[in-house]
Design a protein around this motif. Structure first.
Motif, mmCIF file in Angstrom:
data_model
loop_
_atom_site.group_PDB
_atom_site.id
_atom_site.type_symbol
_atom_site.label_atom_id
_atom_site.label_comp_id
_atom_site.label_asym_id
_atom_site.label_seq_id
_atom_site.Cartn_x
_atom_site.Cartn_y
_atom_site.Cartn_z
ATOM 1 N N ALA A 229 1.062 -1.190 -0.236
ATOM 2 C CA ALA A 229 0.329 -0.207 -0.016
ATOM 3 C C ALA A 229 0.919 1.263 0.462
ATOM 4 N N ARG A 230 2.034 1.032 0.897
ATOM 5 C CA ARG A 230 2.552 2.334 0.537
ATOM 6 C C ARG A 230 3.526 2.702 -1.198
ATOM 7 N N ILE A 231 4.259 1.932 -1.534
ATOM 8 C CA ILE A 231 3.862 2.178 -2.869
ATOM 9 C C ILE A 231 3.179 3.077 -3.497
ATOM 10 N N PHE A 232 2.222 2.855 -3.222
ATOM 11 C CA PHE A 232 1.156 3.312 -3.885
ATOM 12 C C PHE A 232 0.524 5.326 -3.286
ATOM 13 N N GLY A 233 1.170 5.408 -1.213
ATOM 14 C CA GLY A 233 1.200 6.105 -0.839
ATOM 15 C C GLY A 233 0.771 5.936 0.032
ATOM 16 N N GLY A 234 -0.393 5.131 0.174
ATOM 17 C CA GLY A 234 -0.459 4.897 1.506
ATOM 18 C C GLY A 234 -1.813 5.189 2.241
ATOM 19 N N GLY A 235 -2.740 5.419 1.752
ATOM 20 C CA GLY A 235 -3.999 6.958 1.380
ATOM 21 C C GLY A 235 -4.922 5.072 1.859
ATOM 22 N N PRO A 236 -6.130 5.384 1.504
ATOM 23 C CA PRO A 236 -7.129 4.969 1.745
ATOM 24 C C PRO A 236 -7.130 4.006 0.429
ATOM 25 N N ALA A 237 -7.100 4.408 -0.401
ATOM 26 C CA ALA A 237 -6.944 4.284 -1.577
ATOM 27 C C ALA A 237 -6.480 2.344 -1.822
ATOM 28 N N ALA A 238 -5.014 3.646 -1.329
ATOM 29 C CA ALA A 238 -3.805 2.229 -1.592
ATOM 30 C C ALA A 238 -3.745 1.309 -0.625
ATOM 31 N N PHE A 271 -11.346 0.436 6.653
ATOM 32 C CA PHE A 271 -12.145 1.014 5.682
ATOM 33 C C PHE A 271 -13.156 1.546 5.817
ATOM 34 N N PHE A 272 -13.766 -0.280 6.788
ATOM 35 C CA PHE A 272 -14.836 -0.150 7.697
ATOM 36 C C PHE A 272 -14.980 1.403 8.718
ATOM 37 N N ASP A 273 -14.083 1.425 9.207
ATOM 38 C CA ASP A 273 -14.060 2.462 10.361
ATOM 39 C C ASP A 273 -14.460 3.564 9.801
ATOM 40 N N LYS A 274 -13.854 3.887 8.987
ATOM 41 C CA LYS A 274 -14.036 4.986 8.384
ATOM 42 C C LYS A 274 -15.158 5.775 7.546
ATOM 43 N N ASN A 275 -16.136 4.764 7.971
ATOM 44 C CA ASN A 275 -17.611 4.816 8.033
ATOM 45 C C ASN A 275 -18.037 5.531 6.260
ATOM 46 N N TYR A 343 -15.710 3.910 -8.001
ATOM 47 C CA TYR A 343 -15.969 4.947 -6.336
ATOM 48 C C TYR A 343 -14.743 5.608 -6.431
ATOM 49 N N ARG A 344 -13.902 6.203 -6.697
ATOM 50 C CA ARG A 344 -12.812 6.604 -6.666
ATOM 51 C C ARG A 344 -12.849 8.550 -5.906
ATOM 52 N N LYS A 345 -14.354 9.007 -6.118
ATOM 53 C CA LYS A 345 -14.863 10.143 -5.234
ATOM 54 C C LYS A 345 -14.530 10.289 -4.094
ATOM 55 N N HIS A 346 -14.796 8.796 -3.919
ATOM 56 C CA HIS A 346 -15.623 8.344 -2.016
ATOM 57 C C HIS A 346 -14.182 8.086 -1.207
ATOM 58 N N ALA A 349 -12.255 11.837 0.497
ATOM 59 C CA ALA A 349 -13.441 11.861 1.484
ATOM 60 C C ALA A 349 -13.128 11.129 2.496
ATOM 61 N N LEU A 350 -12.742 9.679 2.430
ATOM 62 C CA LEU A 350 -12.464 8.797 3.253
ATOM 63 C C LEU A 350 -10.799 9.007 4.265
ATOM 64 N N ALA A 351 -10.135 9.589 2.828
ATOM 65 C CA ALA A 351 -9.119 10.551 3.608
ATOM 66 C C ALA A 351 -8.784 11.759 4.729
ATOM 67 N N ALA A 352 -10.164 12.605 4.707
ATOM 68 C CA ALA A 352 -10.336 13.177 5.450
ATOM 69 C C ALA A 352 -10.507 13.014 6.238
#
Length: 586
Positions: A229-238, A271-275, A343-346, A349-352
Motif C-alpha cells: 500500500a505504501r508503494i501507492f501512497g499509503g492512503g485509504p485507496a492504496a 476502510f469500514f471504520d471510516k464510515n 468509487y474513486r471520488k469517495h 472523503a475517507l482520507a479526510a
C-alpha cells in the motif's frame, strides 16, 4: 468462569462434534461402499444414493436399457421416493434460505422491542443500577433476544435443522409405526448426523478463523500488505486496493477462510471504520466475497469446491494454476480496477475523515511491537492447521497447544475470540446437514445441461443458493462428464461464490466480522447486486480466455502416461529377454 476455561470448554465441544464422524465403526451401513456408485458406506436410510434411482427405475420396469427420463420426469419420480421425504427436505432448505433474506427484518424488530424494554425496566426499577448488588445486570427481554437470535444469519441453518429432524422422525420413525417408531426415528438421526455428515470443514473453519484473527497474525499481514500500500501512497485507496487484491490471492496458500478473516479484519480497520457510503460498503463486500472465492484457485487444496474434485478429476496444482489461477488473477485485477474508478471520488472523503472520535486508545488497538519469535510461532500454528486440514485430531490438538501459547504470551495478544468462529462453524454445519439432502435434484439439473456456457451459468445460479463445494461434489458423482463440462461446473462454482453469504464457506466469516458496519445487517439483495459485476468479469475470464485444460482432460493424460510407462516396462522386459536368450545361445 475465566476466559481460558471458556476456550477449553469450547474446544472440548468441538472435539465431541468432530468425533461424531468417527463413531460409526460398529454400525451396519444401510448402503455399502460400491453399492449404487457410493465411494463409502452410508449408514442412514436417507438420502437415497444417486445410483439407486436408475436401478430402481429398471427394476420396476419403468425404464429399459438405454432409455432415459426427461428432467421433469426425473425430478417428479425422485420427489415421490421414501413417501416424499426428498421434497419435504428441500422445502425446509428453501425456507432456511428465505429466512436468511428476512434476517434484517427480525433484527429491526429485536431493536424495537429492546428499546421499549429498556424504557419499561427503567420506569419499574429493574435496571442493574437500581438493584442492590454491585454487579447486578438489567432484566433481559426474552422477546427481543429471541428475535435477535432469529436475525443472526449464522444460526439460521442451524435453527432449521430442528425442522429437518422432525421430518426425519416422521418419515423414518412415526410413519407406519406410530409412537413405536420414536426409537427408529432417533436412530436414523443418530446415523445421519453421527456417521454420514462430515463436520471436518466446519471445525477446521472455526480453528483457522480463531488463529488467523489473532493480533500477531493480523499485524504480520498488515505489515506485508501495508508495504504494498505504501508503494501507492499509503492512503485509504492504496490500502483498499492492496487488501482486496493481495488477501484473496494469499488464500491459495493459507486457505480461503484464513484469507477472508485477515482481509475482513484489515478492511474493518482501514476502510469500514471510516464510515464509507452504504453503496461503496456493499460494493467492497461483494467484491471481497467474489475475489476470495476465485483467489483460492491457484492451488488445488485451498478452495473447498476445488478440493471436492481435485483428486477424482486429477485437477492438480499445475492444472489449477494454469487453467484457473492465472485467469482468476486477471479477473481480480480487472474487477478491482473497475470498482476503484467507479468509487474513486469517495476515497478523498475517507482520507479526510479518520472515522474515529478523540478518545483514549483501547488495549486491543495498541501499536506495541510484537517479537518476531511470537509472530513466527503463530504462523507455524497457522501452517500446521492448514497442512492437517483433513485430520481433526491433529489440528485440534495443535489448537490446544496454541491456546496455551497465547496465555504465556498474553501481553502481546488480544483475547482469542471464539464467538464469531463458533457461529460460523454452526452456520457451515447446518449448511452441510441440509445440503446433503439436496443431491436428488441438483445432480440431474447439472447433468441435463449440454452446452458448457449454459452449464457454467447454471452452476453459478445453483451456487448462489447452495454451498459451491456441494455443487462440485455432486458433479463429481456424475459419470461420463466431458472435460468441458467439468471445467464449466468448477468455473461456475468458484465464480458464483460471492453472490450470497451461503455460496462459499468463507463468506460467513467475512459477514461475521463486517456485518456490524451495515445498518440492520447485510441485506442479501444488496450483496447480490454488488457482486454481479465482478461475478460477470470472473465468468468471462474463465470461459473466454482459452487454455489447454478446457479441452484436454488431465485424466486422459494420466492414463496415457500410464500406458506409455507400461509399454516402456514391457519393452524393457522384451529387451532383457532377448539379451538373456542371446547369452544362452552364445
Amino acid at each position: 468462569m475465566s476466559n481460558y476455561k471458556r476456550l477449553i470448554f469450547a474446544m472440548f465441544a468441538l472435539i465431541g462434534l468432530s468425533s461424531l464422524t468417527m463413531a460409526s465403526a460398529e454400525k451396519q451401513p444401510a448402503y455399502k461402499a460400491g453399492e449404487y456408485g457410493l465411494t463409502e458406506d452410508q449408514f442412514a436410510e436417507f438420502p437415497l444414493p444417486l445410483g439407486y434411482y436408475d436401478e430402481k427405475l429398471k427394476e420396476d420396469g419403468i425404464l429399459s436399457e438405454g432409455e432415459t427420463l426427461s428432467l421433469s420426469e426425473t425430478l417428479s419420480y425422485r420427489a415421490k421416493q421414501q413417501n416424499g421425504f426428498n421434497l419435504v427436505a428441500t422445502i425446509i432448505f428453501v425456507c432456511a434460505i428465505l429466512h436468511t433474506f428476512l434476517a434484517g427484518f427480525f433484527v429491526k424488530m429485536a431493536h424495537d422491542h429492546q428499546e421499549k424494554h429498556e424504557i419499561r425496566i427503567k420506569k419499574e426499577g429493574r435496571t442493574g443500577c437500581a438493584k442492590p448488588q454491585e454487579d447486578a445486570k438489567d432484566d433481559v427481554s426474552f422477546k427481543a433476544q429471541a428475535l435477535h437470535f432469529l436475525g443472526e444469519v449464522e444460526v439460521i441453518f442451524g435453527l432449521w435443522i430442528a425442522a429437518l429432524a422432525i421430518a426425519i422422525y416422521y418419515f423414518f420413525g412415526f410413519l407406519g409405526n406410530g409412537l413405536d417408531g420414536f426409537i427408529a426415528g432417533y436412530h436414523q438421526i443418530q446415523l445421519y448426523f453421527g456417521s454420514d455428515v462430515n463436520f471436518i470443514e466446519p471445525v477446521f473453519v472455526v480453528i483457522i478463523m480463531a488463529i488467523a484473527a489473532t493480533r500477531p497474525v493480523v499485524r504480520f499481514a498488515e505489515r506485508v500488505i501495508g508495504s504494498i500500500a505504501r508503494i501507492f501512497g499509503g492512503g485509504p485507496a492504496a490500502w483498499w486496493l492492496s487488501i482486496i487484491t493481495v488477501a484473496p490471492i494469499l488464500g491459495s496458500f493459507i486457505t480461503e477462510p484464513a484469507a477472508m478473516t485477515i482481509a475482513a479484519m484489515l478492511l474493518a480497520k482501514r476502510f469500514f471504520d471510516k464510515n464509507p457510503p452504504a453503496n461503496f460498503a456493499y460494493a467492497t463486500l461483494g467484491l471481497l466475497f467474489v475475489n476470495i472465492s476465485v483467489g483460492g484457485t491457484l492451488t488445488h487444496f485451498a478452495a473447498p469446491p476445488v478440493l471436492m474434485v481435485a483428486s477424482k478429476w486429477n485437477f492438480g496444482m499445475d492444472y489449477m494454476f494454469i487453467n484457473f489461477g492465472l485467469k482468476a488473477v486477471v479477473g481480480i485485477a480487472i474487477a478491482n480496477t473497475m470498482y476503484f474508478f467507479i468509487y474513486r471520488k469517495h476515497f478523498k472523503a475517507l482520507a479526510a475523515d479518520n472515522g474515529q472520535e478523540e478518545r483514549r486508545a483501547l488495549w486491543a488497538e495498541r501499536e506495541d511491537p510484537i517479537p518476531l519469535s511470537v509472530t513466527l510461532i503463530h504462523l507455524a500454528f497457522l501452517a500446521w492447521t492448514v497442512l492437517n486440514a483433513h485430520d481433526p485430531p491433529l489440528f485440534i490438538l495443535g489448537f490446544m497447544f496454541f491456546l496455551g501459547f497465547t496465555q504465556t504470551t498474553g501481553h502481546h495478544q488480544n483475547d482469542v475470540s471464539m464467538k464469531s468462529p463458533l457461529l460460523v462453524g454452526f452456520f457451515l454445519a447446518g449448511l452441510v446437514i441440509h445440503g446433503k439432502c439436496q443431491s436428488w435434484w441438483i445432480a440431474p439439473l447439472i447433468t441435463s445441461i449440454d452446452n458448457n456456457y449454459f452449464l457454467m451459468i447454471g452452476s453459478i445460479v445453483l451456487t448462489a443458493f447452495n454451498d459451491n463445494a456441494a455443487i462440485t461434489y455432486l458433479a463429481s458423482q456424475a459419470p461420463g462428464l466431458s472435460i468441458g463440462a467439468k471445467y464449466a461446473v468448477l468455473a461456475g462454482a468458484v465464480t458464483g461464490g460471492g453472490l450470497t453469504v451461503i455460496a462459499n464457506a468463507p463468506n460467513p466469516a467475512g459477514q461475521s466480522i463486517l456485518g456490524k458496519y451495515f445498518k440492520g445487517g447485510v441485506v442479501p439483495f444488496k450483496l447480490l447486486k454488488a457482486a454481479l459485476i465482478p461475478t460477470f468479469i470472473m465468468g468471462a475470464c474463465f470461459m473466454l480466455i482459452p487454455s489447454k485444460g478446457m479441452v484436454v482432460d488431465p485424466l486422459d493424460d494420466m492414463e496415457h502416461h500410464g500406458e506409455h510407462a507400461e509399454e516402456h516396462t514391457d519393452a524393457g522386459k522384451d529387451s532383457q529377454h532377448d539379451d538373456d536368450h542371446s547369452g544362452h545361445s552364445h
